[in-house]
Write an enzyme that holds these catalytic residues in place. Structure first.
Site, PDB file in Angstrom:
ATOM      1  NE  ARG A  96      -5.312   4.046   5.575  1.00  0.00           N
ATOM      2  CZ  ARG A  96      -4.694   2.879   5.394  1.00  0.00           C
ATOM      3  NH1 ARG A  96      -5.377   1.804   5.031  1.00  0.00           N
ATOM      4  NH2 ARG A  96      -3.391   2.790   5.544  1.00  0.00           N
ATOM      5  CB  THR A 369      -6.048  -4.939   0.109  1.00  0.00           C
ATOM      6  OG1 THR A 369      -5.235  -4.521   1.192  1.00  0.00           O
ATOM      7  CG2 THR A 369      -6.942  -3.799  -0.296  1.00  0.00           C
ATOM      8  CB  THR A 387      -7.584  -3.189   3.110  1.00  0.00           C
ATOM      9  OG1 THR A 387      -6.664  -4.216   3.462  1.00  0.00           O
ATOM     10  CG2 THR A 387      -7.193  -1.915   3.837  1.00  0.00           C
ATOM     11  CG  ASN A 389      -2.570  -3.853   6.783  1.00  0.00           C
ATOM     12  OD1 ASN A 389      -2.279  -3.485   5.641  1.00  0.00           O
ATOM     13  ND2 ASN A 389      -1.670  -3.939   7.734  1.00  0.00           N
TER      14      ASN A 389
HETATM   15  N1  GLY Z   1      -3.284  -1.591   4.144  1.00  0.00           N
HETATM   16  C1  GLY Z   1      -2.570  -1.423   2.956  1.00  0.00           C
HETATM   17  C2  GLY Z   1      -2.668  -0.062   2.426  1.00  0.00           C
HETATM   18  O1  GLY Z   1      -3.604   0.645   2.760  1.00  0.00           O
HETATM   19  O2  GLY Z   1      -1.815   0.330   1.682  1.00  0.00           O
END
Ligand code: GLY
Length: 560
Positions: A96, A369, A387, A389
């Site tokens: 992330r 995503t 993703t 986003n």
């Molecule tokens: N960017 C969407 C999520 O990670 O929930």
């Protein structure tokens, strides 16, 4: 079965057979790859046929989707890879994005404390430090068998020699053409003589090909300490961003144990914070295990009520109690404890009038995503959601790097009590902080039956990821739909605010709709939906069934 239930099943089975007509279920004796883009599925299956394992294929597909699914596949974003190894180990690679070191709690507010329009979604302030390259490379190094050059070769070829634009690409290239026109270096790649590329065009991405070649040759360092980081930082500095070389040098990927729970004898593995996905899915399943959904029927008012109410509690907990575990305590044990689950069950059973979160009945723009699922012949399973986003992330490309940067800073709480682009109204626990990872909804999931992989699945769609994975599980486990029907049946979604149940066309019969409205629910048909990419392994025959969601007709499940 009661007559009314029989009629429900007949209605939905007819519906299911109609909608599954477009795509067939794929079968395989040995291996299966399912992605949103046929070309990427083929890359994965080629790697498996060449002797690679599921992690090799997952890394190859991750890089390939960065080329052939430019809206969403990426090297400019981040995500989660859930791995089940044939030796029994289950693990999560958390790649992330992190907020830049200079990020501050109020960075998206003006001097009056109001949100600065679009600041979290467009331009360099919206960008979190990307994790995909380090995540994929670390997964390969630790759990793969092939070299980086081997698994990246297909992506490089697709970028340098081109791929045929799909109908899905063309739709979104056209929709976002005005945004592409605002940046000369984006327009140069993503417009053709100033116009959007059309389905069937050969789309060559030379810059991206060169960037991928550099990563293949030089490794992770070049992205985080070398030329690629330098180009991103320079572009950020020039355009009002706060990214620094230190951000890239300090970025790290973490390996963590998955969230685990059981549902009617199945074991569910999904991802922990900084994603809310695993906890929310496990919270809802633990609640729903107390209700007889099978008996109350598929998408009847009674079953929808119980499911929607489980969503209400899970989303409330998600928005108020979860965030990056490096910064705050996440009460995982408490949220999944029998006493807490029982307290929710009791409240749902006693719900006579539907509580309303407020009057907010509008919704935001489409967001996306991408998810892919892989199983190899050895019994290794990999479930990846990653993703940038929104579609095309922050709509910016640094210099000639050739890839879009994410707008994942929007997943933070920019201002407590206000909604982000997913309409999530989050609280201070998920506020912006230097080097913090924003809370995600990504939910790559693996379901085990008798200690063997049974389902591998996940979805794009922000908060709809969580409910799409949940409904797919219920469709298979409670309602006995096959995997293709399970993912293609029309879905519904509820997250407390906005104050309505979102439904896809055909999700409810008129009777269900009427009864739910009488109970007090607002219901709204909407058109932005997630897309589940799933594999189911028959426990007896061991045959693999792959299913690509009809909502992404350019995707494919390919097995052998
Ligand atoms: N960017 C969407 C999520 O990670 O929930």
């Amino acid at each position: 079965m009661k007559k009314s239930l029989f009629l429900y099943y007949t209605f939905f089975l007819l519906f299911a057979s109609a909608i599954t007509h477009a795509q067939q279920i794929a079968t395989g004796k040995h291996a299966m790859v399912v992605t949103e883009q046929r070309v990427a599925s083929q890359v994965g299956i080629d790697i498996l046929r060449a002797g690679g394992n599921a992690v090799d294929a997952a890394v190859a597909v991750g890089y390939a989707l960065a080329v052939v699914n430019p809206c969403c596949g990426n090297i400019g974003g981040g995500g989660f890879m859930l791995i089940h190894l044939a030796n029994g180990k289950n693990t999560v690679i958390n790649f992330r994005e992190k907020a830049p070191l200079k990020a501050k709690q109020n960075m998206f507010l003006d001097k009056n404390g109001n949100l600065i329009p679009d600041a979290t979604t467009i331009g360099y302030l919206a960008v979190g430090v990307p994790g995909t390259v380090m995540g994929l490379n670390q997964a390969l190094q630790k759990y793969g068998t092939m070299t980086r050059k081997q698994v990246m070769a297909p992506a490089i070829k697709l970028a340098k020699e081109g791929y045929r634009v799909t109908s899905f690409d063309a739709k979104w290239f056209s929709f976002y053409a005005p945004a592409f026109r605002k940046q000369a270096n984006v327009a140069e790649i993503f417009l053709h003589d100033g116009k959007p590329w059309q389905a069937g065009d050969l789309f060559i991405q030379k810059d991206l090909g060169n960037t991928l070649s550099l990563i293949a040759e030089k490794g992770t360092e070049v992205f985080y300490k070398g030329n690629i980081a330098k180009k991103i930082v320079a572009a950020s500095e020039k355009n009002g961003g706060i990214l620094s070389m230190k951000d890239f040098a300090n970025y790290s990927v973490e390996e963590m144990p998955p969230i685990q729970c059981s549902y009617h004898g199945y074991t569910i593995y999904s991802v922990p914070p900084p994603s809310s996905g695993g906890i929310a899915i496990c919270e809802m399943l633990s609640v729903l295990q107390h209700f007889n959904l099978r008996q109350s029927g598929f998408h009847t008012a009674a079953s929808v009520h119980d499911i929607v109410e489980s969503m209400r509690y899970a989303f409330n907990d998600r928005n108020t109690r979860l965030a990056d575990p490096d910064f705050v305590h996440n009460p995982i044990t408490q949220l999944l404890s029998p006493s807490y689950i029982n307290s929710i069950v009791t409240k749902i059973r006693n719900t006579k009038t539907i509580p309303h979160a407020g009057k907010r009945l509008h919704e935001h723009e489409q967001t996306d995503t991408t998810h892919y699922s892989i199983m190899d012949k050895h019994g290794n399973a990999v479930s990846v959601t990653y993703t940038i986003n929104g579609f095309f992330g922050a709509k910016i490309i640094a210099d000639h790097t050739g890839f879009f940067l994410n707008d994942t800073m929007d997943d933070f709480t920019a201002k407590p009590g206000t909604e982000n682009k997913f309409d999530l109204v989050q609280q201070a626990i998920n506020d912006v902080a230097s080097h913090k990872r924003p809370l995600s909804s990504m939910s790559p999931t693996i379901v085990m039956k008798n200690n063997q992989p049974y389902m591998i699945l996940g979805s794009p769609g922000g908060p709809r990821i969580i409910t799409s994975v949940l409904l797919t599980l219920l469709n298979v486990i409670d309602y006995d739909f096959n995997i293709l029907q399970a993912i293609n049946l029309p879905r519904f979604h509820f997250q407390g605010s906005p104050d309505f149940i979102e439904i896809e066309p055909g999700a409810f019969t008129d009777v269900t709709t009427l009864q739910l409205k009488r109970m007090g629910y607002n219901i709204k048909q909407i058109h932005k939906w997630s897309a589940v990419e799933a594999i189911l392994i028959d426990p007896q025959s061991k045959i693999l069934y792959g299913a690509n969601d009809n909502r992404r007709p350019d995707g494919a499940a390919i097995g052998y």
